[in-house]
Design a protein around this motif. Structure first.
Motif, PDB file in Angstrom:
ATOM      1  N   ALA A 176       0.837  -1.205   0.000  1.00  0.00           N
ATOM      2  CA  ALA A 176       0.000   0.000   0.000  1.00  0.00           C
ATOM      3  C   ALA A 176       0.873   1.257   0.000  1.00  0.00           C
ATOM      4  O   ALA A 176       0.576   2.233  -0.697  1.00  0.00           O
ATOM      5  CB  ALA A 176      -0.943   0.000   1.206  1.00  0.00           C
ATOM      6  N   ALA A 177       1.974   1.232   0.759  1.00  0.00           N
ATOM      7  CA  ALA A 177       2.887   2.381   0.771  1.00  0.00           C
ATOM      8  C   ALA A 177       3.534   2.567  -0.604  1.00  0.00           C
ATOM      9  O   ALA A 177       3.668   3.701  -1.083  1.00  0.00           O
ATOM     10  CB  ALA A 177       3.961   2.193   1.849  1.00  0.00           C
ATOM     11  N   ALA A 178       3.904   1.467  -1.234  1.00  0.00           N
ATOM     12  CA  ALA A 178       4.492   1.551  -2.580  1.00  0.00           C
ATOM     13  C   ALA A 178       3.465   2.089  -3.575  1.00  0.00           C
ATOM     14  O   ALA A 178       3.797   2.933  -4.424  1.00  0.00           O
ATOM     15  CB  ALA A 178       4.996   0.178  -3.021  1.00  0.00           C
ATOM     16  N   ARG A 179       2.221   1.646  -3.462  1.00  0.00           N
ATOM     17  CA  ARG A 179       1.157   2.144  -4.338  1.00  0.00           C
ATOM     18  C   ARG A 179       0.951   3.637  -4.135  1.00  0.00           C
ATOM     19  O   ARG A 179       0.822   4.396  -5.098  1.00  0.00           O
ATOM     20  CB  ARG A 179      -0.150   1.395  -4.074  1.00  0.00           C
ATOM     21  CG  ARG A 179      -1.294   1.839  -4.993  1.00  0.00           C
ATOM     22  CD  ARG A 179      -2.671   1.557  -4.440  1.00  0.00           C
ATOM     23  NE  ARG A 179      -2.799   2.141  -3.116  1.00  0.00           N
ATOM     24  CZ  ARG A 179      -3.390   1.539  -2.091  1.00  0.00           C
ATOM     25  NH1 ARG A 179      -3.908   0.354  -2.220  1.00  0.00           N
ATOM     26  NH2 ARG A 179      -3.475   2.128  -0.925  1.00  0.00           N
ATOM     27  N   ASP A 180       0.934   4.089  -2.888  1.00  0.00           N
ATOM     28  CA  ASP A 180       0.745   5.510  -2.592  1.00  0.00           C
ATOM     29  C   ASP A 180       1.892   6.345  -3.157  1.00  0.00           C
ATOM     30  O   ASP A 180       1.667   7.430  -3.698  1.00  0.00           O
ATOM     31  CB  ASP A 180       0.615   5.733  -1.084  1.00  0.00           C
ATOM     32  CG  ASP A 180      -0.664   5.127  -0.506  1.00  0.00           C
ATOM     33  OD1 ASP A 180      -1.570   4.759  -1.294  1.00  0.00           O
ATOM     34  OD2 ASP A 180      -0.745   4.998   0.730  1.00  0.00           O
ATOM     35  N   ALA A 181       3.120   5.838  -3.044  1.00  0.00           N
ATOM     36  CA  ALA A 181       4.271   6.559  -3.612  1.00  0.00           C
ATOM     37  C   ALA A 181       4.143   6.634  -5.130  1.00  0.00           C
ATOM     38  O   ALA A 181       4.416   7.680  -5.731  1.00  0.00           O
ATOM     39  CB  ALA A 181       5.575   5.867  -3.219  1.00  0.00           C
ATOM     40  N   VAL A 232       2.768   9.519 -10.276  1.00  0.00           N
ATOM     41  CA  VAL A 232       1.846   9.667 -11.415  1.00  0.00           C
ATOM     42  C   VAL A 232       1.208  11.052 -11.384  1.00  0.00           C
ATOM     43  O   VAL A 232       1.090  11.720 -12.422  1.00  0.00           O
ATOM     44  CB  VAL A 232       0.780   8.557 -11.411  1.00  0.00           C
ATOM     45  CG1 VAL A 232      -0.346   8.850 -12.395  1.00  0.00           C
ATOM     46  CG2 VAL A 232       1.412   7.206 -11.716  1.00  0.00           C
ATOM     47  N   ASP A 233       0.823  11.515 -10.207  1.00  0.00           N
ATOM     48  CA  ASP A 233       0.220  12.846 -10.087  1.00  0.00           C
ATOM     49  C   ASP A 233       1.214  13.925 -10.509  1.00  0.00           C
ATOM     50  O   ASP A 233       0.857  14.859 -11.235  1.00  0.00           O
ATOM     51  CB  ASP A 233      -0.269  13.088  -8.658  1.00  0.00           C
ATOM     52  CG  ASP A 233      -0.973  14.425  -8.526  1.00  0.00           C
ATOM     53  OD1 ASP A 233      -1.929  14.672  -9.300  1.00  0.00           O
ATOM     54  OD2 ASP A 233      -0.560  15.237  -7.670  1.00  0.00           O
ATOM     55  N   ILE A 234       2.449  13.798 -10.064  1.00  0.00           N
ATOM     56  CA  ILE A 234       3.479  14.777 -10.442  1.00  0.00           C
ATOM     57  C   ILE A 234       3.708  14.734 -11.957  1.00  0.00           C
ATOM     58  O   ILE A 234       3.843  15.775 -12.603  1.00  0.00           O
ATOM     59  CB  ILE A 234       4.789  14.518  -9.675  1.00  0.00           C
ATOM     60  CG1 ILE A 234       4.606  14.883  -8.190  1.00  0.00           C
ATOM     61  CG2 ILE A 234       5.957  15.289 -10.280  1.00  0.00           C
ATOM     62  CD1 ILE A 234       5.724  14.400  -7.290  1.00  0.00           C
ATOM     63  N   ALA A 235       3.714  13.528 -12.531  1.00  0.00           N
ATOM     64  CA  ALA A 235       3.922  13.407 -13.979  1.00  0.00           C
ATOM     65  C   ALA A 235       2.769  14.030 -14.761  1.00  0.00           C
ATOM     66  O   ALA A 235       2.973  14.647 -15.811  1.00  0.00           O
ATOM     67  CB  ALA A 235       4.092  11.945 -14.358  1.00  0.00           C
TER      68      ALA A 235
END
Length: 137
Positions: free
Chosen positions: A97-102, A107-110
């Motif tokens: 879940a932490a990896a998914r959130d990162a 993706v948001d920054i991209a």
């Protein structure tokens, strides 16, 4: 019952059955020509093994559980082992879940780059020099 019949009825590959035997999870008899012969109960046993694997248990843990299944009695050690496996899986889920959130943040920054995150959006490195030249003129 031959290996192909067990595999077909249990919904697994013959390779999986050979692996289960190698791990001590499943037994077979051998014909004089070396072919594996399984008891009728092997189909149900393989399906149970598959359920254990689906639950995330490794073969070494399944090997420890099978005697309890065969006897119909669990021990405190088995219940502790199952609780430890559940804790291991829960920790892995937390890490995933932490990896998914990162990854979501990346993706948001991209999708929405800002100068803070994207050097290409910052002032060119020569901008301060261009300003000082125009001030001198």
């Amino acid at each position: 019952m031959r290996i192909g019949d067990v595999a077909h009825r249990a919904g697994v590959s013959t390779r999986a059955l050979r692996y289960y035997e190698e791990q001590g999870l499943l037994d077979s008899e051998r014909t004089p020509s070396g072919q594996r012969i399984y008891a009728e109960s092997a189909v149900e046993r393989v399906q149970l093994i598959q359920q254990f694997f689906t639950a995330g248990l490794p073969s070494r843990t399944i090997l420890q559980l099978l005697p309890c299944v065969d006897s119909g009695q669990g021990s405190p050690e088995v219940f502790e082992m199952l609780a430890a496996e559940r804790d291991r899986i829960t920790a892995a889920m937390t890490d995933l879940a932490a990896a998914r959130d990162a990854l979501d943040r990346i993706v948001d920054i991209a999708n929405n780059p800002t100068p803070e995150h994207c050097p290409a959006l910052r002032e060119p490195a020569w901008a301060p020099y261009a300003e000082s030249e125009s001030d001198a003129a």
